[in-house]
Design a protein around this motif. Structure first.
Motif, PDB file in Angstrom:
ATOM      1  N   SER A 173       0.868  -1.224   0.060  1.00 45.73           N
ATOM      2  CA  SER A 173      -0.107  -0.031  -0.101  1.00 45.73           C
ATOM      3  C   SER A 173       0.983   1.303  -0.124  1.00 45.73           C
ATOM      4  O   SER A 173       0.549   2.329  -0.613  1.00 45.73           O
ATOM      5  N   LEU A 174       1.765   1.176   0.894  1.00 44.42           N
ATOM      6  CA  LEU A 174       2.879   2.359   0.866  1.00 44.42           C
ATOM      7  C   LEU A 174       3.459   2.464  -0.656  1.00 44.42           C
ATOM      8  O   LEU A 174       3.608   3.907  -0.968  1.00 44.42           O
ATOM      9  N   ASP A 176       2.104   1.996  -3.505  1.00 40.90           N
ATOM     10  CA  ASP A 176       0.968   2.074  -4.364  1.00 40.90           C
ATOM     11  C   ASP A 176       1.186   3.671  -4.145  1.00 40.90           C
ATOM     12  O   ASP A 176       0.855   4.663  -5.352  1.00 40.90           O
ATOM     13  N   GLU A 177       1.252   4.369  -2.968  1.00 42.00           N
ATOM     14  CA  GLU A 177       0.976   5.780  -2.747  1.00 42.00           C
ATOM     15  C   GLU A 177       2.320   6.499  -3.358  1.00 42.00           C
ATOM     16  O   GLU A 177       2.030   7.619  -3.677  1.00 42.00           O
ATOM     17  N   ALA A 178       3.393   5.863  -3.049  1.00 42.70           N
ATOM     18  CA  ALA A 178       4.658   6.697  -3.271  1.00 42.70           C
ATOM     19  C   ALA A 178       5.194   6.709  -4.536  1.00 42.70           C
ATOM     20  O   ALA A 178       5.974   7.412  -5.149  1.00 42.70           O
ATOM     21  N   GLU A 180       4.164   7.148  -7.797  1.00 49.72           N
ATOM     22  CA  GLU A 180       4.191   8.197  -8.708  1.00 49.72           C
ATOM     23  C   GLU A 180       4.990   9.166  -8.628  1.00 49.72           C
ATOM     24  O   GLU A 180       5.831   9.829  -9.244  1.00 49.72           O
ATOM     25  N   THR A 181       5.063   9.771  -7.163  1.00 57.58           N
ATOM     26  CA  THR A 181       6.143  10.590  -6.658  1.00 57.58           C
ATOM     27  C   THR A 181       7.587  10.334  -7.206  1.00 57.58           C
ATOM     28  O   THR A 181       8.391  11.028  -7.451  1.00 57.58           O
TER      29      THR A 181
END
Length: 334
Positions: A173-174, A176-178, A180-181
């Motif tokens: 999950s982490l 997935d969030e990071a 793109e950045t």
């Protein structure tokens, strides 16, 4: 991120939250010794260098993880595996990966092995032993498939990433969030990786600061905690390709454990290494569980944690004496 984790872990206990915050403040305000100068570099490949810790006898190239600085193997005065080994008839050499930039974004973990580690090993006059710690052990196994080595040692190194089992959901999950950045940066900041480690055992992350707040400010235990915690919270970023490979190809797809990881045109495999091998496997490691270790046939199990097990020096000689003895007993190079 840490404060959010602290809030969730201590929601039912204001006293614990206060104790952990006091410990955190004590850690931030603790005295630090002056930094020691780095050991001399005897070879370089790109941004990576090979540092010489002296000694005589069998050269041993220690391969640290790409995550966190390499100095966990030389953590503090009186607490250094490398300096201790240099007095045991061994010549320790340490890979220092340097700091990547966005220009390195496409170099994955296998690329680090092929473009940085292998040239450093080939620069030596005689085949060394490769001794890899954590992810560095995974990389050492791959390198030993590409160059002639006198031996191979893995220390708390993951290979069968399926051994992580249910621990992967918060890490996935982490990522997935990071993702793109990190893709835009070309790098995966250390903070992303550190947050992933915290998610593996959040209760332990909070409890260690609660305990630290109760220590005497000038005690040896305080100095040891600060040195280790400073190391764990520091480190250069990963290249984007290395981070993507770690999260997607290793932790999710388990390419190494399934015999599908290709490095330098070959399948990386411990079974294909034609050299003596030794594996140190921790029985209590939360970041590299014992189930993830490669099967070397000869494993020494240690009832110690992920970082605490690696440091040598005072009080640790009996732990690492088998490593020194094994290295000195290796046959002379042909």
């Amino acid at each position: 991120m840490f404060l959010e984790l602290l809030r969730s872990e201590t929601a039912a206990s204001p006293d614990r939250r206060s104790a952990a915050l006091q410990g955190l403040r004590a850690y931030q305000q603790a005295r630090r010794p002056a930094a020691r100068p780095p050991k001399p570099a005897i070879a370089s490949a790109g941004r990576a260098v090979l540092r010489d810790y002296g000694g005589h006898g069998q050269p041993v190239v220690f391969v640290p993880s790409l995550i966190n600085p390499p100095l966990v193997l030389d953590l503090a005065r009186g607490n250094s595996l490398l300096r201790w080994l240099a007095r045991q008839g061994v010549r320790p050499l340490l890979v220092d990966w340097g700091a990547p930039t966005a220009d390195d974004r496409d170099m994955d973990i296998g690329g680090h092995v092929e473009s940085l580690l292998v040239p450093l090993v080939r620069s030596l006059k005689r085949p060394p032993v490769l001794a890899g710690y954590c992810l560095g052990g995974t990389m050492a196994i791959a390198a030993a498939n590409l160059v002639n080595v006198a031996g191979l040692v893995s220390i708390a190194a993951p290979w069968r990433f399926s051994g992580y089992a249910g621990q992967l959901d918060p890490i996935s999950s982490l990522w997935d969030e990071a993702h793109e950045t990190c893709q835009a940066l070309g790098l995966v900041p250390m903070e992303v990786l550190q947050a992933g480690f915290w998610q593996m055992d959040p209760a332990r992350t909070v409890a260690k600061f609660e305990r630290f707040g109760r220590l005497e400010s000038r005690s040896a235990a305080t100095s040891a905690f600060v040195a280790l915690e400073d190391w764990a919270n520091a480190g250069a970023p990963l290249t984007f390709a290395a981070g993507r490979q770690l999260f997607d190809d290793f932790l999710v797809a388990d390419l190494p454990g399934r015999g599908k990881w290709q490095v330098g045109g070959r399948t990386a495999s411990p079974e294909a290494v034609d050299a003596p091998m030794l594996s140190f496997v921790s029985t209590t490691d939360r970041i590299v569980p014992r189930e993830s270790a490669a099967d070397f046939g000869t494993a020494r199990e240690l009832p110690l944690g992920h970082v605490g097990m690696i440091v040598g020096g005072r009080g640790r000689e009996s732990l690492w004496q088998p490593l020194a003895d094994w290295l000195k007993a290796l046959p002379a190079p042909r």
